[in-house]
Design a protein around this motif. Structure first.
Motif, short mmCIF file in Angstrom:
data_model
loop_
_atom_site.label_atom_id
_atom_site.label_comp_id
_atom_site.label_asym_id
_atom_site.label_seq_id
_atom_site.Cartn_x
_atom_site.Cartn_y
_atom_site.Cartn_z
N ARG A 140 0.82 -1.21 0.00
CA ARG A 140 0.00 0.00 0.00
C ARG A 140 0.86 1.26 0.00
N LEU A 141 1.95 1.22 0.74
CA LEU A 141 2.85 2.37 0.75
C LEU A 141 3.54 2.54 -0.60
N LYS A 142 3.93 1.42 -1.20
CA LYS A 142 4.58 1.50 -2.51
C LYS A 142 3.63 2.08 -3.55
N GLY A 143 2.32 1.86 -3.38
CA GLY A 143 1.35 2.43 -4.29
C GLY A 143 1.38 3.95 -4.30
N GLU A 144 1.88 4.56 -3.21
CA GLU A 144 2.04 6.01 -3.14
C GLU A 144 3.45 6.46 -3.50
N GLY A 145 4.27 5.54 -4.02
CA GLY A 145 5.64 5.88 -4.40
C GLY A 145 6.62 5.86 -3.26
N ILE A 146 6.24 5.26 -2.12
CA ILE A 146 7.13 5.19 -0.95
C ILE A 146 7.82 3.84 -0.99
N VAL A 147 9.14 3.84 -1.20
CA VAL A 147 9.88 2.60 -1.37
C VAL A 147 10.81 2.34 -0.20
N THR A 148 11.45 3.36 0.34
CA THR A 148 12.44 3.19 1.40
C THR A 148 11.95 3.82 2.71
N LEU A 149 12.66 3.50 3.79
CA LEU A 149 12.31 4.08 5.09
C LEU A 149 12.50 5.59 5.09
N GLY A 150 13.55 6.06 4.43
CA GLY A 150 13.78 7.50 4.34
C GLY A 150 12.64 8.20 3.63
N GLU A 151 12.13 7.58 2.57
CA GLU A 151 11.00 8.17 1.86
C GLU A 151 9.74 8.16 2.71
N LEU A 152 9.59 7.14 3.55
CA LEU A 152 8.42 7.08 4.43
C LEU A 152 8.46 8.21 5.46
N VAL A 153 9.62 8.44 6.07
CA VAL A 153 9.75 9.53 7.04
C VAL A 153 9.48 10.87 6.36
N ALA A 154 10.05 11.07 5.17
CA ALA A 154 9.85 12.33 4.45
C ALA A 154 8.38 12.52 4.08
N PHE A 155 7.71 11.44 3.68
CA PHE A 155 6.30 11.52 3.33
C PHE A 155 5.47 11.95 4.53
N CYS A 156 5.74 11.34 5.68
CA CYS A 156 5.01 11.70 6.91
C CYS A 156 5.25 13.17 7.27
N ASN A 157 6.50 13.60 7.20
CA ASN A 157 6.83 14.97 7.58
C ASN A 157 6.22 15.99 6.64
N ARG A 158 6.11 15.64 5.37
CA ARG A 158 5.55 16.58 4.40
C ARG A 158 4.04 16.67 4.52
N ARG A 159 3.39 15.55 4.76
CA ARG A 159 1.92 15.53 4.77
C ARG A 159 1.34 15.90 6.13
N GLY A 160 2.11 15.76 7.21
CA GLY A 160 1.60 16.13 8.52
C GLY A 160 0.77 15.05 9.16
N PRO A 161 -0.03 15.40 10.19
CA PRO A 161 -0.78 14.40 10.94
C PRO A 161 -1.72 13.55 10.08
N SER A 162 -2.16 14.09 8.94
CA SER A 162 -3.09 13.35 8.08
C SER A 162 -2.38 12.59 6.97
N TRP A 163 -1.11 12.27 7.15
CA TRP A 163 -0.32 11.67 6.07
C TRP A 163 -0.94 10.38 5.56
N TRP A 164 -1.61 9.65 6.43
CA TRP A 164 -2.11 8.32 6.08
C TRP A 164 -3.42 8.35 5.31
#
Length: 675
Positions: A140-164
């Motif tokens: 499911r995360l890869k479906g949003e273009g999130i492949v690595t742990l670093g990209e996951l942290v950056a995605f959360c930080n960019r999107r904020g509390p509603s990242w999910w």
């Protein structure tokens, strides 16, 4: 408790203190899988639940899975013997001596894994998320273009509390579990998960910060770990507080003469200047943005009060505008959010998901605009005797290349595509059927709401495309300013709309019959009488207003509903129209859907339509009216251009189109000169 024996070869007992050279490559997912194995879960189920056969070869078959787990168990036991407590080592040695291999319960397994943490691989930003998260979650995360742990942290930080929320089938519970694990691994990942990522939300609105936020210079911030970036506290002007030493109350550039404004410090002076534009919302918004950026830069990065700045400071800010500090840049968030940043990333400058660093580049035109706004503000502060001098007078404007075509009129739609778009809007705006009882009700409700949205979009696009309105003008247009024109005839009725446009200039534009019909249907969706009697005050209100209101605090505040004392039915107490940005977002969303689903379009037409925005329909009116031989001075009056030279750009655009079409015609004959 359930127990599990290893099926691998017997492990030789180790003496206390004996060195163990074991590859440390196990992850937390491996430990979870091994715990299930000890509890007698079948290897096939473990492989299917915790691993992805495409990425984990040891999970390809049940036999390979069991061999991997038994080998891991033996490795952990050897590490526990070497590094665990004396009591644990004696227990394991006794079990090996009696059974030929260790016999573990749930309790002893936990003790073994705790003693064998040396075998766990430390997570790294470049590690694939599939190595640490379950396969379904990873997919499911890869479906949003999130492949690595670093990209996951950056995605959360960019999107904020509603990242999910944008990721299918990941709810608040799973999201908090992911963030909790990421926080525990921050030191190993050498990445920081922002403090508000897993905060509570209220009706989908992210947790807001305190009423007033004090910002301090960067030098005041204590450095954390070497891998952790210094986090700057930033806040918009209305929630901003600064240390007293940087307030400007005793600024070096403060005037000693009698001050004409009641300003004790720089913040008061900024508010006094902005108050001059309280009746010009667009100008007020633009100037507020520029002044709060400069004030934050002065305090946080320069460590000076606004009234302490000199020419060299102004030159430094001019350089800063070329490449703003990444910590001043972020995604667009509401001004009450702690994630708000002075510089917002545009779609063209937004980095790919997963890149921790963010940057925004202002165009030379924007840099020059900023310098001129600041110079004008400082001039006013000198005039009212708040400041003694204006350091910006000694600063040159940034160099700007004068563009031959300042407007992007190439986004205008060709005549054929404009007709196709109008026809498609008519089709999609058709009624979607009446209400139906039973399970079909929800589907019909969605269809009706979709039809309502299309009818609102059609009215907006025709208002801009047939009357040449800017999106701000369309959003502010009101019913009481729309009336039949005295220049019309019974055979050819004409309506006119009076608006206040750019530069607070009033103008009156014609409105087409198609636009009127679309507006009447849109008003019927809003349960309003478009043609009601004037004396009943039913002809007042915004021409365009949302029918489907988003369920957010901001939207509900704008579209607050009251209770009618006479009818007992809920009626809008004061109907609010679209904002210019809201109207633009609606049009962009619906045009994107047209590009993806509309039939009968060529590839070139899909590209042209996909590149259009709300302002493109104003340009469409300009180019199409010129092509139909409407006099240029008439087009100028309708569009509200201050200069006829600006309107002639549409003439050149039409000439360019003519030559391109004829040149294409020539190629049909081979494009060769006769012999």
């Amino acid at each position: 408790m359930a127990e599990r024996r290893s099926s691998s070869s017997k492990a030789a007992p180790l003496n206390a203190g004996e060195a163990v050279d074991i590859p440390r490559a196990f992850t937390s997912k491996d430990f979870t899988a091994l715990r299930a194995y000890v509890q007698r879960i079948q290897p096939a189920i473990i492989a299917r639940t915790y691993y992805d056969p495409d990425e984990d070869p040891h999970a390809a078959t049940p036999g390979a899975m069991e061999r991997y787990l038994t080998g891991m168990l033996d490795t952990l036991v050897q590490l526990a013997l070497a590094h665990g407590s004396t009591a644990l080592a004696e227990h394991l040695r006794a079990s090996i001596k009696q059974h030929g291999q260790p016999k573990l319960t749930a309790v002893t397994f936990r003790m073994v894994t705790e003693a064998a943490q040396l075998a766990a691989a430390a997570p790294h930003p470049d590690h694939a998320i599939g190595a640490w998260l379950r396969p379904r979650l990873a997919r499911r995360l890869k479906g949003e273009g999130i492949v690595t742990l670093g990209e996951l942290v950056a995605f959360c930080n960019r999107r904020g509390p509603s990242w999910w929320r944008s990721i299918p089938r990941i709810g608040r519970g799973r999201a908090r579990a992911i963030v909790s694990w990421l926080r525990k691994q921050q030191a190993k990942l050498r990445l920081t998960v922002e403090i508000d990522i897993d905060s509570d939300e209220r009706d989908g609105v992210p947790l807001v910060a305190d009423e007033v936020v004090e910002v301090v210079p960067e030098s005041y911030i204590e450095g954390g770990a070497s891998w952790e970036k210094k986090r700057l506290t930033l806040a918009p002007l209305e929630r901003l507080a600064v240390p007293s030493a940087l307030s400007g109350a005793a600024g070096e550039n403060r005037s000693t003469a009698f001050c004409y404004i009641q300003a004790n410090h720089d913040h008061d002076a900024v508010r006094a200047y902005l108050n001059r534009f309280r009746d010009q919302p667009k100008t007020l918004r633009a100037y507020t943005k520029e002044l709060e950026r400069f004030l934050l830069w002065a305090v946080v990065l320069r460590g000076k009060a606004l009234s302490d700045l000199r020419v060299d400071d102004c030159e430094a800010y001019k350089d800063f505008l070329k490449s703003p500090d990444p910590r001043f840049v972020g995604e667009r968030f509401a001004r009450h959010s702690p994630r708000w940043r002075p510089f917002a990333l545009s779609h063209s400058t937004a980095p790919a998901e997963g890149h921790a660093s963010q940057s925004a580049t202002l165009s030379p035109e924007s840099q020059r605009y900023t310098v001129r706004v600041l110079r004008t503000a400082f001039t006013w502060w000198v005039d009212v005797r708040y400041l003694a001098g204006n350091p910006w007078r000694a600063v040159n404007d940034p160099m700007v290349v004068k563009r031959e075509r300042p407007m992007k009129i190439e986004r205008a739609l060709p005549a054929g595509l404009w007709r196709k778009l109008r026809d498609e809007l008519d089709v999609r705006s058709a009624d979607q059927g009446g209400a139906t009882a039973g399970a079909q009700w929800h589907m019909d409700t969605n269809r009706r709401q979709n039809g309502v949205q299309w009818r609102a979009v059609r009215a907006a696009i025709l208002l801009m495309g047939d009357s040449g309105l800017r999106r701000e003008e369309a959003a502010r247009a009101r019913r009481e300013d729309l009336r039949p024109s005295s220049f019309g005839t019974p055979e050819r009725p004409v309506w006119e709309l009076t608006i206040v446009g750019k530069g607070q200039r009033e103008r009156t534009v014609p409105v087409s019959a198609a636009t009127l019909a679309a507006l009447r249907v849109h008003w019927r969706d809003r349960a309003q009488d478009f043609d009601g009697a004037a004396e009943e005050d039913k002809q007042s209100g915004p021409l365009l207003s949302p029918v489907v209101i988003p369920w957010t605090d901001a939207s509900r505040r704008r579209h607050r509903a009251g209770q009618s004392a006479e009818s007992g039915k809920g009626q809008p107490a004061k109907e609010a129209g679209y904002t210019a940005d809201g109207l633009n977002r609606l049009i962009s969303r619906m045009v994107t859907e047209l590009v993806e689903t509309m039939d009968g379009l060529s590839l070139d037409e899909r590209v042209r339509l996909g590149q259009s925005n709300a302002h493109a329909f104003r340009h469409t009116f300009g180019t199409q009216s010129v092509a139909d031989d409407v006099p240029v001075d008439v087009v100028q009056k309708v569009l509200g251009h201050a200069s006829l030279q600006t309107t002639t750009l549409y003439v050149r655009a039409e000439q360019k189109r003519i030559f391109e079409e004829v040149a294409q015609y020539y190629t049909g004959f081979g494009g060769k000169a006769p012999k």
